[in-house]
Design a protein around this motif. Sequence first.
Motif, mmCIF file in Angstrom:
data_model
loop_
_atom_site.group_PDB
_atom_site.id
_atom_site.type_symbol
_atom_site.label_atom_id
_atom_site.label_comp_id
_atom_site.label_asym_id
_atom_site.label_seq_id
_atom_site.Cartn_x
_atom_site.Cartn_y
_atom_site.Cartn_z
ATOM 1 N N MET A 13 33.439 -38.334 -93.934
ATOM 2 C CA MET A 13 34.102 -39.749 -93.511
ATOM 3 C C MET A 13 34.164 -39.725 -91.935
ATOM 4 N N ASN A 14 33.902 -40.798 -91.432
ATOM 5 C CA ASN A 14 33.705 -40.631 -89.857
ATOM 6 C C ASN A 14 35.097 -41.661 -89.266
ATOM 7 N N ILE A 15 35.639 -40.961 -88.693
ATOM 8 C CA ILE A 15 36.968 -41.542 -88.119
ATOM 9 C C ILE A 15 36.311 -41.972 -86.553
ATOM 10 N N PRO A 16 36.684 -43.152 -86.378
ATOM 11 C CA PRO A 16 36.430 -43.833 -85.074
ATOM 12 C C PRO A 16 37.216 -43.160 -83.937
ATOM 13 N N LYS A 17 36.412 -42.810 -82.752
ATOM 14 C CA LYS A 17 36.802 -42.059 -81.730
ATOM 15 C C LYS A 17 38.075 -42.803 -80.992
ATOM 16 N N LEU A 18 39.165 -42.245 -80.736
ATOM 17 C CA LEU A 18 40.308 -43.062 -80.007
ATOM 18 C C LEU A 18 39.881 -43.246 -78.487
ATOM 19 N N PRO A 19 40.128 -44.514 -78.231
ATOM 20 C CA PRO A 19 39.646 -44.712 -76.803
ATOM 21 C C PRO A 19 40.459 -44.440 -75.672
ATOM 22 N N LEU A 20 40.778 -43.132 -75.809
ATOM 23 C CA LEU A 20 41.997 -42.526 -74.871
ATOM 24 C C LEU A 20 41.284 -42.452 -73.374
ATOM 25 N N GLY A 21 40.230 -42.073 -73.291
ATOM 26 C CA GLY A 21 39.525 -41.956 -71.740
ATOM 27 C C GLY A 21 39.376 -43.312 -71.121
ATOM 28 N N LYS A 22 39.174 -44.507 -72.026
ATOM 29 C CA LYS A 22 38.995 -45.878 -71.557
ATOM 30 C C LYS A 22 40.591 -46.307 -71.212
ATOM 31 N N ALA A 23 41.543 -45.766 -72.266
ATOM 32 C CA ALA A 23 42.854 -46.145 -71.613
ATOM 33 C C ALA A 23 43.555 -45.694 -70.604
ATOM 34 N N VAL A 24 42.920 -44.269 -70.126
ATOM 35 C CA VAL A 24 43.412 -43.682 -68.927
ATOM 36 C C VAL A 24 42.533 -44.289 -67.782
ATOM 37 N N GLU A 25 41.530 -44.781 -67.950
ATOM 38 C CA GLU A 25 40.765 -45.723 -66.885
ATOM 39 C C GLU A 25 41.358 -46.936 -66.673
ATOM 40 N N TRP A 26 41.891 -47.494 -68.030
ATOM 41 C CA TRP A 26 42.484 -48.939 -67.574
ATOM 42 C C TRP A 26 43.854 -48.804 -66.790
ATOM 43 N N LEU A 27 44.580 -47.835 -67.124
ATOM 44 C CA LEU A 27 45.869 -47.315 -66.403
ATOM 45 C C LEU A 27 45.529 -47.077 -65.015
ATOM 46 N N GLU A 28 44.522 -46.180 -64.823
ATOM 47 C CA GLU A 28 44.262 -45.849 -63.399
ATOM 48 C C GLU A 28 43.826 -47.350 -62.659
ATOM 49 N N ASN A 29 43.074 -48.112 -63.142
ATOM 50 C CA ASN A 29 42.557 -49.528 -62.582
ATOM 51 C C ASN A 29 43.945 -50.383 -62.184
ATOM 52 N N TRP A 30 44.860 -50.422 -63.276
ATOM 53 C CA TRP A 30 46.008 -51.353 -63.221
ATOM 54 C C TRP A 30 46.915 -50.720 -62.097
ATOM 55 N N LEU A 31 47.000 -49.339 -62.055
ATOM 56 C CA LEU A 31 48.013 -48.633 -61.095
ATOM 57 C C LEU A 31 47.454 -48.899 -59.416
ATOM 58 N N THR A 32 45.913 -48.872 -59.487
ATOM 59 C CA THR A 32 45.214 -49.292 -58.223
ATOM 60 C C THR A 32 45.393 -50.697 -57.791
ATOM 61 N N THR A 33 45.437 -51.553 -58.759
ATOM 62 C CA THR A 33 45.590 -52.978 -58.349
ATOM 63 C C THR A 33 47.070 -53.395 -57.974
ATOM 64 N N TYR A 34 47.678 -53.075 -58.602
ATOM 65 C CA TYR A 34 49.223 -53.426 -58.447
ATOM 66 C C TYR A 34 50.047 -52.339 -57.605
ATOM 67 N N LEU A 35 49.772 -51.284 -57.553
ATOM 68 C CA LEU A 35 50.900 -50.465 -56.790
ATOM 69 C C LEU A 35 49.959 -49.862 -55.233
ATOM 70 N N GLY A 36 48.839 -50.527 -55.017
ATOM 71 C CA GLY A 36 48.178 -50.109 -53.892
ATOM 72 C C GLY A 36 48.806 -49.988 -52.554
ATOM 73 N N PRO A 37 49.961 -50.796 -52.151
ATOM 74 C CA PRO A 37 50.815 -50.633 -50.986
ATOM 75 C C PRO A 37 51.536 -49.442 -51.155
ATOM 76 N N LEU A 38 52.160 -49.178 -52.388
ATOM 77 C CA LEU A 38 52.867 -48.165 -52.560
ATOM 78 C C LEU A 38 52.031 -46.707 -52.287
ATOM 79 N N PHE A 39 50.599 -46.687 -52.746
ATOM 80 C CA PHE A 39 49.893 -45.623 -52.366
ATOM 81 C C PHE A 39 49.594 -45.471 -50.933
ATOM 82 N N ASP A 40 49.321 -46.537 -50.375
ATOM 83 C CA ASP A 40 48.973 -46.659 -48.888
ATOM 84 C C ASP A 40 50.156 -45.787 -48.198
ATOM 85 N N PHE A 41 51.508 -46.389 -48.403
ATOM 86 C CA PHE A 41 52.540 -45.845 -47.945
ATOM 87 C C PHE A 41 52.712 -44.283 -48.049
ATOM 88 N N ILE A 42 52.535 -43.827 -49.085
ATOM 89 C CA ILE A 42 52.360 -42.347 -49.543
ATOM 90 C C ILE A 42 51.506 -41.766 -48.699
#
Length: 277
Positions: free
Chosen positions: A1-30
């Motif tokens: 039985m083949n269980i589909p691989k959970l897209p954990l890596g893609k979810a992490v990359e999506w979160l990283e891109n979202w944070l970079t896009t919307y929290l960029g000024p905060l990261f610049d301040f830090i």
Amino acid sequence: MNIPKLPLGKAVEWLENWLTTYLGPLFDFIHAVIGGMVNGIETALTILPALVLIIIITALAYWIGKWRMALFALAGLLLIDNLGLWGPSMQSLALVLTASVLAVLIGVPLGVLCAQSTGVQNTVTPILDFMQTMPAFVYLLPAVSFFSLGVVPGVIASIIFAIPPTIRLTNLGIRQVSPELVEAADAFGSTSGQKLFKLQLPIALPTIMAGVNQTIMLSLSMVVISSMIGAQGVGAYVYRAVSQAKTGAGFEAGIAIVIIAILLDRLTQKLVKPKKG
């Protein structure tokens, strides 16, 4: 039985891109704040001639730990200067001190919250387990994504890697304060703030300092790893020596790290222990 691989890596990359896009000024301040702290500490460490600073550190070591520690500080720091690694060592020390200070400023209040609330402790503990077991190299990836290359992502990665002991031991130290003493403070009408600052924290100080000591050592262990993402200092010499298979140069840089580690370890330990001759 083949269980589909959970897209954990893609979810992490999506979160990283979202944070970079919307929290960029905060990261610049830090980035600006941490970069300014590192530069300020490095300037303070390098504004004086090496010999003058060595004398000051030796005097401080004598005041805290008596003559044996002072002798080690004098010999060790003179050796670092003789090897031509004084400047890089001060760069690494600035990174370590910045990461350690920020880790303590964040970790001690979190440890206090954990001690005062079992719910907070149960929430934070699994996160700390995750932070301590995740390979240190993994922290470099999001740090570089959010803060580019250089010393700042190295500081961020060091904080994440090194902060758990301060939180854990602050929590432990406060929880180990005798309930009878806490009840006595309550009986005399002490407020929560008075109990914390006049009773619990002073009694828990040795345990808290043990956590701070571990945090400093873990921050120092990230010096070489941080050099892989552009952080300068003696870690870069170690990394370059490994890349070029230069055993002698790597040994010299390693000795400098060991001397700094021993000094920081002994001095932080002696701060809460009685002096001995």
